[in-house]
Motif scaffolding. Sequence first.
Motif, PDB file in Angstrom:
ATOM      1  N   THR A   4       1.032  -1.029  -0.098  1.00  0.00           N
ATOM      2  CA  THR A   4      -0.158   0.003  -0.219  1.00  0.00           C
ATOM      3  C   THR A   4       1.339   0.954  -0.136  1.00  0.00           C
ATOM      4  N   ASP A   5       2.010   1.158   0.636  1.00  0.00           N
ATOM      5  CA  ASP A   5       2.764   2.507   0.835  1.00  0.00           C
ATOM      6  C   ASP A   5       3.907   2.714  -0.656  1.00  0.00           C
ATOM      7  N   ARG A   6       3.811   1.837  -0.924  1.00  0.00           N
ATOM      8  CA  ARG A   6       4.288   1.692  -2.476  1.00  0.00           C
ATOM      9  C   ARG A   6       3.267   2.780  -3.298  1.00  0.00           C
ATOM     10  N   ARG A   7       2.119   2.627  -3.111  1.00  0.00           N
ATOM     11  CA  ARG A   7       1.403   2.393  -3.995  1.00  0.00           C
ATOM     12  C   ARG A   7       0.744   4.153  -3.580  1.00  0.00           C
ATOM     13  N   GLN A   8       1.201   4.712  -2.995  1.00  0.00           N
ATOM     14  CA  GLN A   8       1.264   5.853  -2.667  1.00  0.00           C
ATOM     15  C   GLN A   8       2.242   6.848  -3.154  1.00  0.00           C
ATOM     16  N   THR A   9       3.181   5.621  -3.460  1.00  0.00           N
ATOM     17  CA  THR A   9       3.986   6.877  -3.799  1.00  0.00           C
ATOM     18  C   THR A   9       3.993   7.914  -4.838  1.00  0.00           C
ATOM     19  N   LYS A  10       5.128   8.906  -5.156  1.00  0.00           N
ATOM     20  CA  LYS A  10       4.008   9.993  -6.269  1.00  0.00           C
ATOM     21  C   LYS A  10       4.194   9.288  -7.284  1.00  0.00           C
TER      22      LYS A  10
ATOM     23  N   VAL B 208      -2.357  -7.346  -7.231  1.00  0.00           N
ATOM     24  CA  VAL B 208      -1.205  -7.574  -7.621  1.00  0.00           C
ATOM     25  C   VAL B 208      -0.183  -6.412  -8.344  1.00  0.00           C
ATOM     26  N   TYR B 209       0.882  -6.444  -7.700  1.00  0.00           N
ATOM     27  CA  TYR B 209       1.619  -5.254  -7.384  1.00  0.00           C
ATOM     28  C   TYR B 209       1.723  -4.225  -8.971  1.00  0.00           C
ATOM     29  N   VAL B 210       1.390  -2.887  -9.285  1.00  0.00           N
ATOM     30  CA  VAL B 210       1.870  -2.880 -11.482  1.00  0.00           C
ATOM     31  C   VAL B 210       3.030  -1.403 -11.194  1.00  0.00           C
ATOM     32  N   GLY B 211       2.010  -1.168  -9.868  1.00  0.00           N
ATOM     33  CA  GLY B 211       3.406   0.108 -10.047  1.00  0.00           C
ATOM     34  C   GLY B 211       4.821   0.268 -10.810  1.00  0.00           C
ATOM     35  N   SER B 212       5.267  -0.882 -10.205  1.00  0.00           N
ATOM     36  CA  SER B 212       7.480  -1.386 -11.088  1.00  0.00           C
ATOM     37  C   SER B 212       6.703  -1.601 -12.624  1.00  0.00           C
ATOM     38  N   ASP B 213       5.675  -1.629 -13.308  1.00  0.00           N
ATOM     39  CA  ASP B 213       5.498  -1.814 -14.275  1.00  0.00           C
ATOM     40  C   ASP B 213       5.763  -1.427 -15.222  1.00  0.00           C
ATOM     41  N   ARG B 214       6.025  -0.194 -15.411  1.00  0.00           N
ATOM     42  CA  ARG B 214       5.499   1.180 -15.973  1.00  0.00           C
ATOM     43  C   ARG B 214       7.117   1.538 -16.022  1.00  0.00           C
ATOM     44  N   ASN B 215       7.317   1.752 -17.021  1.00  0.00           N
ATOM     45  CA  ASN B 215       8.766   2.259 -17.803  1.00  0.00           C
ATOM     46  C   ASN B 215       8.626   3.562 -17.263  1.00  0.00           C
ATOM     47  N   LEU B 216       9.627   4.256 -16.276  1.00  0.00           N
ATOM     48  CA  LEU B 216       9.596   5.720 -15.623  1.00  0.00           C
ATOM     49  C   LEU B 216      10.989   5.980 -15.898  1.00  0.00           C
ATOM     50  N   VAL B 217      11.770   5.198 -16.241  1.00  0.00           N
ATOM     51  CA  VAL B 217      13.850   5.527 -16.715  1.00  0.00           C
ATOM     52  C   VAL B 217      13.798   5.580 -18.243  1.00  0.00           C
ATOM     53  N   SER B 246       7.018   6.837 -22.562  1.00  0.00           N
ATOM     54  CA  SER B 246       7.789   6.236 -20.895  1.00  0.00           C
ATOM     55  C   SER B 246       9.041   7.671 -19.774  1.00  0.00           C
ATOM     56  N   GLY B 247       8.483   7.342 -19.146  1.00  0.00           N
ATOM     57  CA  GLY B 247      10.053   8.031 -18.036  1.00  0.00           C
ATOM     58  C   GLY B 247       9.282   9.105 -17.982  1.00  0.00           C
ATOM     59  N   VAL B 248      10.138  10.321 -17.005  1.00  0.00           N
ATOM     60  CA  VAL B 248      10.071  11.049 -16.321  1.00  0.00           C
ATOM     61  C   VAL B 248      10.702  12.783 -16.674  1.00  0.00           C
ATOM     62  N   MET B 249       9.800  14.181 -17.199  1.00  0.00           N
ATOM     63  CA  MET B 249      10.135  15.461 -17.434  1.00  0.00           C
ATOM     64  C   MET B 249      10.272  16.210 -16.240  1.00  0.00           C
ATOM     65  N   PHE B 280       4.820  12.692 -16.130  1.00  0.00           N
ATOM     66  CA  PHE B 280       5.921  11.393 -16.160  1.00  0.00           C
ATOM     67  C   PHE B 280       4.073  10.219 -17.133  1.00  0.00           C
ATOM     68  N   ALA B 281       5.247   9.479 -17.753  1.00  0.00           N
ATOM     69  CA  ALA B 281       4.167   8.087 -18.338  1.00  0.00           C
ATOM     70  C   ALA B 281       3.031   7.598 -17.182  1.00  0.00           C
ATOM     71  N   PRO B 282       1.382   8.101 -18.126  1.00  0.00           N
ATOM     72  CA  PRO B 282       1.293   7.824 -19.263  1.00  0.00           C
ATOM     73  C   PRO B 282       0.484   9.344 -19.835  1.00  0.00           C
ATOM     74  N   MET B 283       0.415  10.174 -19.052  1.00  0.00           N
ATOM     75  CA  MET B 283       0.039  11.701 -18.810  1.00  0.00           C
ATOM     76  C   MET B 283       0.205  12.504 -20.480  1.00  0.00           C
ATOM     77  N   SER B 284      -0.873  13.639 -20.543  1.00  0.00           N
ATOM     78  CA  SER B 284      -0.534  14.430 -21.711  1.00  0.00           C
ATOM     79  C   SER B 284      -0.675  15.017 -21.451  1.00  0.00           C
ATOM     80  N   VAL B 285       0.469  15.873 -21.960  1.00  0.00           N
ATOM     81  CA  VAL B 285       0.870  17.376 -21.572  1.00  0.00           C
ATOM     82  C   VAL B 285       1.513  16.916 -23.106  1.00  0.00           C
ATOM     83  N   THR B 286       1.450  19.016 -22.602  1.00  0.00           N
ATOM     84  CA  THR B 286       2.252  19.787 -23.460  1.00  0.00           C
ATOM     85  C   THR B 286       3.500  20.239 -23.365  1.00  0.00           C
ATOM     86  N   VAL B 287       4.511  19.975 -23.802  1.00  0.00           N
ATOM     87  CA  VAL B 287       5.895  20.724 -23.787  1.00  0.00           C
ATOM     88  C   VAL B 287       6.518  21.690 -24.280  1.00  0.00           C
ATOM     89  N   ARG B 288       6.618  22.489 -23.478  1.00  0.00           N
ATOM     90  CA  ARG B 288       7.423  23.582 -24.299  1.00  0.00           C
ATOM     91  C   ARG B 288       9.341  23.518 -24.125  1.00  0.00           C
TER      92      ARG B 288
END
Lengths: 307, 415
Positions: A4-10, B208-217, B246-249, B280-288
């Motif tokens: 749960t904690d990990r899910r609430q990270t930014k 099931v933990y899916v938070g780390s499946d996204r590529n934020l690298v 993917s990733g963070v801007m 960050f992914a998968p947000m729809s944004v506008t970059v300048r």
Amino acid sequence: MIDTDRRQTKRHLTQLQVLEAEAIYIIREVVAEVENPAMMFSGGKDSIVMLHLAAKAFAPSAIPFPVLHIDTGHNFPEVLEFRDLCVSKYRVNLVVGSVQDAIDRNVVFEDRSGSRNRIQTPVLLETAAKHGFNALMGGARRDEEKARAKERVFSFRDEFGQWDPKSQRPELWSIYNAQVHVGESIRVFPLSNWTELDIWEYIAAEGIGVPPIYYAHQREVFERNGMWFAANNFCQPTANEPTEVKSVRYRTVGDATLTAAVLSEADTVEKVIEEVSVTRITERGATRGDDKFSEAAMEDRKKEGYF
Amino acid sequence: MDLLRFATAGSVDDGKSTLIGRLLYDSKSIFTDQLEAVERASVSMGAEYTELALLTDGLRAEREQGITIDVAYRYFATAKRKFIIADTPGHIQYTRNMVTGASTADLAIVLVDARKGILEQSRRHAFLVSLLRVPHLVLAINKMDLVGWSEERFEEIRDEFIEFAAKLDIPDLTVIPVSALTGDNVVSMSDNMPWYTGTPLLNHLENVYVGSDRNLVDGRFPVQYVVRPHSNQFHDYRGYAGKIASGVMKVGDEVIVLPSGMPSRISGIDYGGKAVEEAFAPMSVTVRLEDDIDISRGDMICRPNNQPEVSQDIDAMVAWMSDEPLRPGQKFAIKHTTRRTRAFVKDIYYELDVNTLHRNEGASALQLNMIGRVKLRTTSPLLADPYSRNRETGGFVLIDERSNATVGAGMVVRA
């Protein structure tokens, strides 16, 4: 608990944020790939949310396409008023295709049931052709109806506007194929993955206004086929259908001759969310006479070019 | 609340529709009017019990033939999560539909009948799940009631599957014994299988933990549309709209624009018309950007020290989806991220038997529903990553230029 904690990270997105990002991407994709798109806009809650998303997609630019309303002439006045309010707020051009006008020109003929739901399809196709719209965005959602649950986000229509459920284009990842020949078109559904509850939660989160008839109010109604219809010009009770004043609201807004209200005390967006999250009846099941004709009513209408 | 997209693979015979019906029914996501409609339809078909499959088989032809033809999307929510189910047909002639459903899934459920065990089609489903890089796989061993809730039978099937799955790339596998018909281990723990110490299916889906499946690298921002307001207030505004693949801007980040290679720096990020510091992914944004450089749709903004391949020579696994076979020498339109160009089929290295994983190296064509490794040459470069690293920048579709139909789905192996 670590989980749960990990899910609430930014860098976490809620389901509404994911759906919003997807819808904005879809709307932008239409504008980038199609020469002359338009967005269906009736003043109903789904189309209001879709227009709001369009405004966000292109900000600070204006929305780069017109909105299209197929006016059945069977409108709730509050909704029509709200339509015009939105049109001026978002500074979009409104194109109206009038079913009454098409009836007067003998292009379509009034259905014996009095409903104009089915005859609006030729008017839609005629209006789109007249303005050369080759992509139309609509606010339909897959959770509404089982034929819609099978339709693509970018749904190809042939030169007659017809949907062929058996030869749909495969749609993978977030890659959409908007390519058509002259005369053919694409219907696009940016809200495909939204549910009725998502719509209301988004309305609450974004502070989006909707016509007052979506909230509980007193109205003179009568019961027909287990549904509550407003007694007005479009819908006259028979001698066996006594009218009473009840607290009702509309879950959907369609042709006024066959859109029913639901008994409700939900007069704020929070109360509506509460009501929708525990309801045991689908919104179309609760309020639409038109889908009860047969198991495949919607599929059949879509094959003729309906949205 | 967060969102989990999952795909189900299996056939009507495996009890797939019953399982979905059970998940929806027990989580109170079936509405009474839907159930009444299904009951009416079941009676008119002469069925002896309510056919829950009718809930998902939405098309006339599907109901008439009693089969699932196309992917159907279903929605339900519990207190913990919102779920989108891509309900895909299991038969081999609908492989393309399963590929479609799996392409966006975070998790896939492969169903087997405990009486029949692992069949050819179970292997095919597992292979497609791994090919499409669905991060989590659940093997649901169904109809446990018909094998006397046997732990032995469960273990036998589980072990056979694990042995096969070792040949595939499946990062997370969970095996659950269920009975969709009786509901055992679907929503609540089964009293009939006290030997099973895991969680019921719904509980697994919720947690099931899916938070780390996204590529934020890997920062990848395919430019979708250039926003240039024609207004006095925003006269000098020029923004690049897109969905972060993917990733963070972050504002201030040094970036490089591909394929031109021009460097710049992010001067602002707008999210729904409001300025934000990072996205960050998968947000729809506008970059300048700080510099006024020529950027158009199909270009990609990324980081100077982490770039995709810029290549016209693409090796890919292709799932073929057209009646007309794929052959060397053909040309197609190719759509990859927001970029559209043309591709020439140079070679078919091999065709893969999706049931046995055998590589047929002599293949001269890929038939409908076949999968093979193909060499493509594109008329302008793709900005691509291997699909195994990035589903968003590694996937593409092939489009027939005459019919405009989508005919193939590709996954980049090497660019």
